[in-house]
Write an enzyme that holds these catalytic residues in place. Structure first.
Site, short mmCIF file in Angstrom:
data_model
loop_
_atom_site.label_atom_id
_atom_site.label_comp_id
_atom_site.label_asym_id
_atom_site.label_seq_id
_atom_site.Cartn_x
_atom_site.Cartn_y
_atom_site.Cartn_z
N LYS A 1 0.85 -1.19 0.00
CA LYS A 1 0.00 0.00 0.00
C LYS A 1 0.89 1.24 0.00
O LYS A 1 1.75 1.40 0.89
CB LYS A 1 -0.86 -0.03 1.27
O1 G3P Z 1 -7.74 1.50 5.29
C1 G3P Z 1 -8.13 2.64 4.63
C2 G3P Z 1 -9.49 3.18 4.97
O2 G3P Z 1 -10.45 2.19 4.74
C3 G3P Z 1 -9.61 3.87 6.29
O3 G3P Z 1 -10.93 4.12 6.66
O4 G3P Z 1 -12.56 4.71 8.41
O5 G3P Z 1 -10.17 5.42 8.69
O6 G3P Z 1 -11.64 6.50 6.99
P1 G3P Z 1 -11.34 5.25 7.76
#
Ligand code: G3P
Length: 215
Positions: free
Chosen positions: A83
């Site tokens: 990533k």
């Molecule tokens: O892993 C990346 C993403 O899905 C993070 O989500 O909930 O931290 O905006 P969030």
């Protein structure tokens, strides 16, 4: 549509993996930090479960550092997708790593132009963060729709991975617009399974079964 868990919790991953509805896992530094263990030990356990796609994020911000971490992660386990954040250094690192055959998940994508660039440098996945856009008062799903349309127009092989999912409707909408993958917290995946009418229906069937003469 493939369903991924967005977590570094081995317990959560094992539960969904054993049910048989899990296609992959995405992690990020925030999720790994919640586990209170080393990155490598968490990653080892996740990969050993047999999940075929596990995204692990670099933390370097310069291209050389990203390349170093990316090559290390790629060699860690065959299931690893590296990533890399959407920055100029990240684009450069992605182009080099993709050229070496490494599968890159380009993360922190918030615009269609960023998604175009991720495809141009050979990312395998592009991760638009739709919940964070919604949080800002912007329609995150509109971005997913745009990316899917643009990629179709040019037959781009990069897969659209809907990230920052907050609720089950994000999954449904993502599937309707043709996204390839949705990654979600455990609590959201649980909600994909549940419906109150399923529970009520099952309770009624079991109650009625009691009235059936047993011989
Ligand atoms: O892993 C990346 C993403 O899905 C993070 O989500 O909930 O931290 O905006 P969030």
């Amino acid at each position: 549509m493939q369903l991924f868990l967005d977590t570094a919790s081995v317990t959560e991953i094992r539960t969904m993996w054993e049910i048989g509805i899990l296609d992959g896992v995405t992690t990020n530094p925030t999720l790994v930090a919640k586990e209170g263990r080393t990155f490598e030990s968490v990653l080892r356990e996740i990969c050993d479960l047999g999940v075929p796609s596990v995204s692990a994020e670099v933390v370097a911000t310069d291209t050389e550092g990203m390349l170093r971490e990316g090559r290390h992660l790629r060699g860690f386990h065959p299931a690893i997708y590296v990533k890399i954040p959407m920055t100029p250094a990240g684009l450069r690192a992605t182009r080099i790593l993709a050229g070496e055959g490494t599968r890159v998940n380009m993360t922190l994508v918030f615009s269609a132009n960023q998604a175009l660039l991720a495809a141009k440098v050979g990312a395998t996945y592009v991760s638009p963060f739709i919940g964070r856009l919604d949080d800002q008062g912007q329609d995150g799903m509109e971005l997913v729709r745009d990316i899917v349309t643009i990629y179709r127009n040019y037959r781009v092989p990069t897969k659209v991975l809907v990230a920052s999912v907050r609720h089950p409707m994000h999954v449904v909408e993502g599937a309707k617009v043709g996204a390839d993958i949705a990654t979600m917290p455990y609590t959201v995946m649980e909600k994909l399974v549940q419906h109150p009418l399923t529970d009520l229906g099952l309770a009624r069937f079991l109650k009625d079964w009691e009235k059936v003469p047993k011989g």
